[in-house]
Design an enzyme around this catalytic site. Sequence first.
Site, mmCIF file in Angstrom:
data_model
loop_
_atom_site.group_PDB
_atom_site.id
_atom_site.type_symbol
_atom_site.label_atom_id
_atom_site.label_comp_id
_atom_site.label_asym_id
_atom_site.label_seq_id
_atom_site.Cartn_x
_atom_site.Cartn_y
_atom_site.Cartn_z
ATOM 1 N N GLY A 111 8.641 1.447 7.710
ATOM 2 C CA GLY A 111 8.821 0.380 6.732
ATOM 3 C C GLY A 111 7.602 0.308 5.839
ATOM 4 C CD GLU A 112 8.097 -2.859 1.381
ATOM 5 O OE1 GLU A 112 7.447 -3.918 1.415
ATOM 6 O OE2 GLU A 112 8.926 -2.575 0.494
ATOM 7 C CG LEU A 165 -2.033 -0.970 1.305
ATOM 8 C CD1 LEU A 165 -2.694 -0.940 2.672
ATOM 9 C CD2 LEU A 165 -3.059 -0.662 0.223
ATOM 10 N N GLY A 166 1.987 1.180 0.597
ATOM 11 C CA GLY A 166 2.832 2.365 0.669
ATOM 12 C C GLY A 166 4.028 2.099 1.538
ATOM 13 C CD GLU A 167 9.482 1.933 1.736
ATOM 14 O OE1 GLU A 167 9.271 1.645 0.547
ATOM 15 O OE2 GLU A 167 10.427 1.505 2.413
ATOM 16 C CG ASP A 183 3.381 14.732 11.741
ATOM 17 O OD1 ASP A 183 3.331 15.755 11.025
ATOM 18 O OD2 ASP A 183 3.986 13.703 11.404
ATOM 19 C CD GLN A 203 6.708 7.303 11.441
ATOM 20 O OE1 GLN A 203 6.620 8.462 11.127
ATOM 21 N NE2 GLN A 203 6.352 6.849 12.604
HETATM 22 P P1 ADP Z 1 4.062 7.309 7.659
HETATM 23 O O1 ADP Z 1 4.508 6.512 8.788
HETATM 24 O O2 ADP Z 1 5.169 7.693 6.725
HETATM 25 O O3 ADP Z 1 3.205 8.458 8.018
HETATM 26 P P2 ADP Z 1 2.472 5.060 7.183
HETATM 27 O O4 ADP Z 1 3.539 4.099 7.506
HETATM 28 O O5 ADP Z 1 1.385 5.223 8.167
HETATM 29 O O6 ADP Z 1 3.095 6.415 6.809
HETATM 30 O O7 ADP Z 1 1.832 4.678 5.804
HETATM 31 C C1 ADP Z 1 2.491 4.810 4.604
HETATM 32 C C2 ADP Z 1 1.456 4.802 3.510
HETATM 33 O O8 ADP Z 1 0.780 3.553 3.488
HETATM 34 C C3 ADP Z 1 0.371 5.848 3.726
HETATM 35 O O9 ADP Z 1 0.730 7.064 3.157
HETATM 36 C C4 ADP Z 1 -0.841 5.221 3.050
HETATM 37 O O10 ADP Z 1 -0.836 5.552 1.677
HETATM 38 C C5 ADP Z 1 -0.584 3.748 3.235
HETATM 39 N N1 ADP Z 1 -1.366 3.262 4.374
HETATM 40 C C6 ADP Z 1 -0.978 3.259 5.654
HETATM 41 N N2 ADP Z 1 -1.929 2.760 6.461
HETATM 42 C C7 ADP Z 1 -2.959 2.441 5.647
HETATM 43 C C8 ADP Z 1 -4.253 1.883 5.881
HETATM 44 N N3 ADP Z 1 -4.657 1.570 7.113
HETATM 45 N N4 ADP Z 1 -5.066 1.697 4.849
HETATM 46 C C9 ADP Z 1 -4.647 2.033 3.615
HETATM 47 N N5 ADP Z 1 -3.465 2.555 3.349
HETATM 48 C C10 ADP Z 1 -2.608 2.764 4.323
#
Ligand code: ADP
Length: 858
Positions: free
Chosen positions: A577-578, A571-573, A714, A575
Amino acid sequence: MITNKTPLRPLIPRLEKVLPDTRRDHTRVDEVVFKNQMAYCVCRYPLGMSGGQIQDEDISASSQWSESTAARYGRLNFEEGDGAWCPEITVEPDNLKEFLQIDLRSLHFITLVGTQGRHAGGIGNEFAQMYKIKYSRDGSRWISWRNRQGKQVIEGNRNAYDIVLKDLEPPVVARFVRFMPVTDHSMNVCMRVELYGCEWLDGLVSYNAPAGQQMNIPEHVVYLNDSVYDGAIIYSMTEGLGQLTDGVCGLDDFTESHVYNVWPGYDYVGWSNQSFPGGYVEIMFEFDRIRNFTTMMVHCNNMFTYNVKAFQHVVCYFRSESDWEATPLAFSPSVDDEDPSARFVPVPLANHMASAIKCQFYFADVWLLFSEITFQSDTAMYNTTLTPPKDDPTHKVDDSTTRILIGCLVAIIFILVAIIVIILWRQVWQKMLQKVSGMANEIQMTESILSTQSETFAYSHNQSSGGTSEQESSSTYERIFPLGPDYQEPSRLICKLPEFAQNSEEPGICSGLTVAQDGVPHYAEADIVALQGVTGSNMYAIPALAMDLLSGKDMAVEEFPRKLLTFKEKLGEGQFGEVHLCEAEGIQEFMNKEFLFDVPEEATVLVAVKMLRSDASKNARNDFLKEIKIMSRLKDPNIVRLLAVCIYSDPLCMITEYMENGDLNQFLSRHEPEGQLALLSNAATVSFGNLCYMAAQIASGMKYLSSLNFVHRDLATRNCLVGKNFTIKIADFGMSRNLYSGDYYRIQGRAVLPIRWMSWESILLGKFTTASDMWAFAVTLWEILNFCKEQPYSQLTDEQVIENTGEFFRDQKRQIYLPQPVLCPDSLYKVMLDCWRRNAKERPSFQEIHRVLLQIQP
Ligand code: ADP
């Protein structure tokens, strides 16, 4: 003699006069007469919380926020650990289950209690405004303390540092005492306490007697019940102590009382012979062990004009093992028809060995009125000190005058030193702030900063690690945020502000106002400390932490078997990790039942799994666990929910609900406002109404957080997630902290912060509050109304953003505000400007903002 050889030194001055002036009534009786009064008056010795005589293992609590705020740190005037005992859970008005418990190891007569909050050198700001006391003599039957008017709640502290002493009226006889913080709203409390009193040498554990009665005389109704009896009272009184042992002797005139604001007859327990056909009242006394009894002293009223007389005859039975001795002891004092004074009647007990005594007091007239009964046994002599009180060296026989003098001198020196330190500290603050402002009109504001200093924390450089290179730094934020465009290192930039630059050679100035004390673990770091405390230096010993996380009641989060997770897509990355989309099989079984309501009932549920990268540092690991801990406590429709965790083995995972549309920033970036342009480009649109709906949900989630005194720190569109039908949930609690946790955050390296979302006071003073979250909310609203097409202050460099922050601080109308978004109605922009007011107190609350957003019309 008790008067010149007393082992008891009053170390704590009495707050108010309690000892009744009854001596004139008792001059005829020997020195034992004063025993109870002396106990009441001079039994005011600290019992060992502050002095350390009470051992750590005898101090326990219902819960603790962390290892460093464990029960053993709840000692008055101690600054160890994080500076106090703090329960794990926010104290709720209707949820009085948190307590700090002290085991005194033997029965004590407790006359006074002292409380203090968590100050921790200016970092802490938690205290109990009110509290209740429970006590127990045997550890199983707990009694709620009530004052003489029946009130249980005791007024506590008004700030985190002052000690507040409260007389316990009536005093209690107890071995175990619990302090139970009370609040009228949900808040964090921390306590440091002390008990004052002395060992209960009587050994009397309870007396059973017929319930006291009511006397009707022409002027008054006289209530002769035992109003402070702490046992059960139905027809008779059982298993308690009360007015007969409270140290207060009644006056000659039983209709009057020493105690202020009570009813006639208050000091006495009395019975009429009409209710006792046998002609006597039987009272049974139970003791802590078998004792060798010499005398029983019974304080009787003798107002014969009202048909009240001391008893004419008493028969006492003794029980040492299980059976009562066959031959009782009988004694007949002389009946006095001349002197109406109340008096102690001594009853010789002829060295009988017993652990219980049952006495039948025969009426000499219509009424028998007793106000005190005391016993002298082998160890029960206060004045001769056969047994000095355990655990308290202050009870030794000594030349008390010299010691009192020394005590007073030490106290005066201590106060003087404290005053000097406070004056110096204030001067340093003023100097620093005047340098910062450089203007006369800033003085007023400086004072306001000083007044809120306890909320201030430093995000400044740790000077000792100031030379740390970027690569080596262990800064939380450096670790967390890979210096992306939204996060900057303000301290380096602040140095460029003229007011700060001129002082840059002075340690601490350039980087804000430092209140950090190195080496001392702080409450805000409590979770880290807890982890270290539990697992030593091995930060990877998960089971201990898991116990901590998985054991909490309200915030329980369960371990989910990793093998039941099936990877679907990335879904994304972030702080740590994935973040993966996974199917979780049967997760409902592992979830807090309160969370089940809107989780699909299917066996397999889609979830987002946030994983800690395998090469994560110890600190990142701690932060990850800390985020879990924070999230597990949050329960709101607009806060992303933590469903379960995998922390028994690596990689650590948090399983949260899946939000189909990802983060709000990306979501809005992909959309356009409704209108011609969107129609032409065929782009997906979001209506203004839906923008407001999303913003209102963020406000609602923040309303919930602020009600818990949590500061997110934040808030931004990148940290909000979008589900179906424009539902929004706030995520990313990596930076959030509890406002009342002292709000201090130490960063041992560079602080990398989202400066474009931060209030001026967060950047310059390191002050994070709900009001600074409100500032960030308005920036987030601005992002939303701009469809996240532009970064806030995109035309300004990071240096210029900090310079602009200086302008907000100077408030000379040179500050630049974010411009009004095209879609934003004037009324809403005005609200945004209110959120960016210089004076944090003038900013709206999340409640107000929520209301405004619900009402707004395009
Ligand atoms: P960070 O820690 O950099 O703020 P996260 O680790 O929470 O970001 O998430 C990174 C990315 O993963 C988010 O920007 C979002 O796009 C995706 N993501 C995180 N949590 C969810 C979730 N519960 N449902 C859908 N996508 C998510």
